[in-house]
Design an enzyme around this catalytic site. Structure first.
Site, PDB file in Angstrom:
ATOM      1  N   ASN A 195       0.876  -1.161   0.000  1.00  0.00           N
ATOM      2  CA  ASN A 195       0.000   0.000   0.000  1.00  0.00           C
ATOM      3  C   ASN A 195       0.917   1.216   0.000  1.00  0.00           C
ATOM      4  O   ASN A 195       1.598   1.495   0.982  1.00  0.00           O
ATOM      5  CB  ASN A 195      -0.912   0.012   1.226  1.00  0.00           C
ATOM      6  CG  ASN A 195      -1.815   1.236   1.281  1.00  0.00           C
ATOM      7  OD1 ASN A 195      -1.381   2.345   1.032  1.00  0.00           O
ATOM      8  ND2 ASN A 195      -3.080   1.028   1.623  1.00  0.00           N
TER       9      ASN A 195
ATOM     10  N   ASN B  61       0.215   4.423  -0.194  1.00  0.00           N
ATOM     11  CA  ASN B  61      -0.290   5.659   0.404  1.00  0.00           C
ATOM     12  C   ASN B  61       0.108   6.863  -0.457  1.00  0.00           C
ATOM     13  O   ASN B  61       0.614   7.867   0.041  1.00  0.00           O
ATOM     14  CB  ASN B  61       0.209   5.819   1.835  1.00  0.00           C
ATOM     15  CG  ASN B  61      -0.538   6.921   2.594  1.00  0.00           C
ATOM     16  OD1 ASN B  61      -1.612   7.331   2.189  1.00  0.00           O
ATOM     17  ND2 ASN B  61       0.041   7.386   3.682  1.00  0.00           N
TER      18      ASN B  61
ATOM     19  N   GLU C 183      -3.675   1.908  -3.105  1.00  0.00           N
ATOM     20  CA  GLU C 183      -3.780   3.308  -2.712  1.00  0.00           C
ATOM     21  C   GLU C 183      -2.778   4.164  -3.485  1.00  0.00           C
ATOM     22  O   GLU C 183      -1.955   4.878  -2.921  1.00  0.00           O
ATOM     23  CB  GLU C 183      -3.615   3.479  -1.190  1.00  0.00           C
ATOM     24  CG  GLU C 183      -4.291   4.746  -0.697  1.00  0.00           C
ATOM     25  CD  GLU C 183      -4.409   4.857   0.815  1.00  0.00           C
ATOM     26  OE1 GLU C 183      -5.027   5.820   1.264  1.00  0.00           O
ATOM     27  OE2 GLU C 183      -3.892   3.971   1.543  1.00  0.00           O
TER      28      GLU C 183
ATOM     29  N   ASP D 250      -3.908  -4.755   0.746  1.00  0.00           N
ATOM     30  CA  ASP D 250      -4.309  -4.215   2.036  1.00  0.00           C
ATOM     31  C   ASP D 250      -5.749  -4.642   2.286  1.00  0.00           C
ATOM     32  O   ASP D 250      -6.669  -4.088   1.698  1.00  0.00           O
ATOM     33  CB  ASP D 250      -4.172  -2.689   2.006  1.00  0.00           C
ATOM     34  CG  ASP D 250      -4.592  -2.026   3.308  1.00  0.00           C
ATOM     35  OD1 ASP D 250      -5.030  -2.744   4.224  1.00  0.00           O
ATOM     36  OD2 ASP D 250      -4.502  -0.792   3.392  1.00  0.00           O
TER      37      ASP D 250
ATOM     38  N   ASN E 292      -7.174  -4.464   5.254  1.00  0.00           N
ATOM     39  CA  ASN E 292      -7.706  -3.599   6.309  1.00  0.00           C
ATOM     40  C   ASN E 292      -8.375  -4.367   7.448  1.00  0.00           C
ATOM     41  O   ASN E 292      -9.318  -3.876   8.082  1.00  0.00           O
ATOM     42  CB  ASN E 292      -8.666  -2.554   5.728  1.00  0.00           C
ATOM     43  CG  ASN E 292      -7.971  -1.233   5.444  1.00  0.00           C
ATOM     44  OD1 ASN E 292      -7.248  -0.717   6.303  1.00  0.00           O
ATOM     45  ND2 ASN E 292      -8.170  -0.694   4.254  1.00  0.00           N
TER      46      ASN E 292
ATOM     47  N   ASP F  46       3.277   4.458   4.972  1.00  0.00           N
ATOM     48  CA  ASP F  46       2.983   4.026   6.341  1.00  0.00           C
ATOM     49  C   ASP F  46       2.807   2.514   6.410  1.00  0.00           C
ATOM     50  O   ASP F  46       2.668   1.945   7.489  1.00  0.00           O
ATOM     51  CB  ASP F  46       1.757   4.751   6.912  1.00  0.00           C
ATOM     52  CG  ASP F  46       0.538   4.692   6.017  1.00  0.00           C
ATOM     53  OD1 ASP F  46       0.640   4.211   4.858  1.00  0.00           O
ATOM     54  OD2 ASP F  46      -0.535   5.132   6.459  1.00  0.00           O
ATOM     55  N   HIS F  47       2.812   1.855   5.251  1.00  0.00           N
ATOM     56  CA  HIS F  47       2.845   0.397   5.143  1.00  0.00           C
ATOM     57  C   HIS F  47       4.247  -0.038   4.730  1.00  0.00           C
ATOM     58  O   HIS F  47       5.039   0.759   4.213  1.00  0.00           O
ATOM     59  CB  HIS F  47       1.860  -0.107   4.085  1.00  0.00           C
ATOM     60  CG  HIS F  47       0.422   0.125   4.415  1.00  0.00           C
ATOM     61  ND1 HIS F  47      -0.453  -0.898   4.712  1.00  0.00           N
ATOM     62  CD2 HIS F  47      -0.303   1.269   4.475  1.00  0.00           C
ATOM     63  CE1 HIS F  47      -1.654  -0.396   4.937  1.00  0.00           C
ATOM     64  NE2 HIS F  47      -1.592   0.915   4.799  1.00  0.00           N
TER      65      HIS F  47
END
Length: 255
Positions: A7, A9, A35, A148, A150, A245-246
Site C-alpha cells: 500500500n 499511500n 492506494e 491491504d 484492512n 505508512d505500510h
C-alpha cells in the site's frame, strides 16, 4: 516467482521516497500496489512505467483517492479491472492479471475507520466478496490475492489488540469474516505458512512513535489458493526503508 505487495499511500509520494529504485533491485515478477491516489494521466513520468515491466492501473473515479496497480515482468494473458460491483469498482480497488491458470490480484479492501457509513460500506463489500471468493475457490484457477485487506485477523497481528476490539480493522465481525475465509483451508495466509512469530506488522500509525516502537498492525496479506500452500518458499516484510505508512510484503513461490 517473487511477488511484492505494498500500500503506497500515494504512488507519487512513494516514488519521492525511493520506492521505484528499490523495486528495480528486487527482481520481482509481479508488484501489486494499492492506494495509488492518482489518475493515470498524472503519471506520465518514467518511474511510474518502470522498464522491463508491463504496467496496469485501475484508478478511482475520485481524484487523489484509492487506486490499485500491477507491474508484471511477463505480459499477462488478460487483465481484469473491478469485480462487477459498481460502487466498489468506482473506487479502483481490484485489478487481476491472468497468466495461464494463475491469477495475481492487487486488492485494496475498504477501511471503516472514518465512520459508520464507511464501516457499513466495508461490511457490504465483505458480504459480496465472500461469495466471489467462494466461487473462485471452486474453479480451476490458482489465485494469489495481494493487498491491504484492512483487517488484522488475530491478536498476534496487532500490538494493542485489547484496546482495539471496538475499532474498525479488528472488530469481532471482521475477524469472524477472516475466520470463515480460512475455515476450510480453501484459502491460505501465505505469510503465516512460513512465519508464526509475533510483532510482524505491515502498517504503523503516523501518530506518536508507532513506527519507532513497532506498535503496528498486520493488515497486508498475500492470500492464496490452497493448492499453492506447498509452493510458498519464503516471506518477509521489508522495513529497512520507509516508502509509506505500510511496508512491502515479499513472498517467493516455486511457480
Amino acid at each position: 516467482m517473487r511477488i511484492i505487495s505494498l500500500n503506497a499511500n500515494g504512488i507519487r509520494s512513494a516514488e519521492r521516497k525511493g520506492f521505484f529504485t528499490w523495486m528495480q533491485q528486487q527482481n520481482a515478477d509481479v508488484i501489486c500496489l494499492q492506494e495509488t491516489k492518482a489518475q493515470i494521466n498524472q503519471l506520465s513520468a518514467e518511474p511510474f512505467f518502470p522498464q522491463n515491466y508491463h504496467c496496469f492501473y485501475h484508478d478511482a473515479e475520485k481524484k487523489g483517492y484509492s487506486g490499485v496497480a500491477l507491474y508484471c515482468k511477463t505480459q499477462p494473458d488478460k487483465v481484469i479491472s473491478g469485480i462487477g460491483k459498481a460502487d466498489f469498482d468506482a473506487e479502483g480497488r481490484f485489478i487481476e492479471a491472468q497468466f495461464g491458470k494463475l491469477s495475481v490480484i492487487s486488492l485494496y479492501l475498504p477501511s471503516g475507520s472514518s465512520g459508520e457509513e464507511r464501516q457499513a460500506f466495508k461490511f457490504n463489500f465483505l458480504d459480496y466478496f465472500a461469495i466471489l471468493l467462494q466461487q473462485r475457490g471452486q474453479d480451476d484457477r490458482r489465485y494469489i490475492i495481494c493487498g491491504d485487506w484492512n483487517i488484522a485477523h488475530k491478536a498476534i497481528d496487532l500490538k494493542n489488540w485489547r484496546g482495539n476490539q471496538k475499532n474498525s480493522g479488528f472488530l469481532p465481525e471482521e475477524r469472524a469474516w477472516m475466520d470463515s475465509l480460512f475455515a476450510e483451508d480453501q484459502w491460505i495466509d501465505a505469510f503465516r505458512v512460513i512465519n508464526q512469530e509475533g510483532d510482524q506488522y505491515t502498517w504503523w500509525s503516523n501518530r506518536g512513535q508507532a513506527w519507532a516502537k513497532n506498535v503496528g498492525w498486520r493488515i497486508d496479506y498475500q492470500i492464496v489458493s490452497a493448492a499453492l500452500k506447498d509452493k510458498i518458499i519464503s516471506t518477509s516484510i521489508y522495513k529497512d526503508q520507509r516508502f509509506s505508512d505500510h511496508a512491502p510484503l515479499i513472498v517467493d513461490y516455486d511457480l
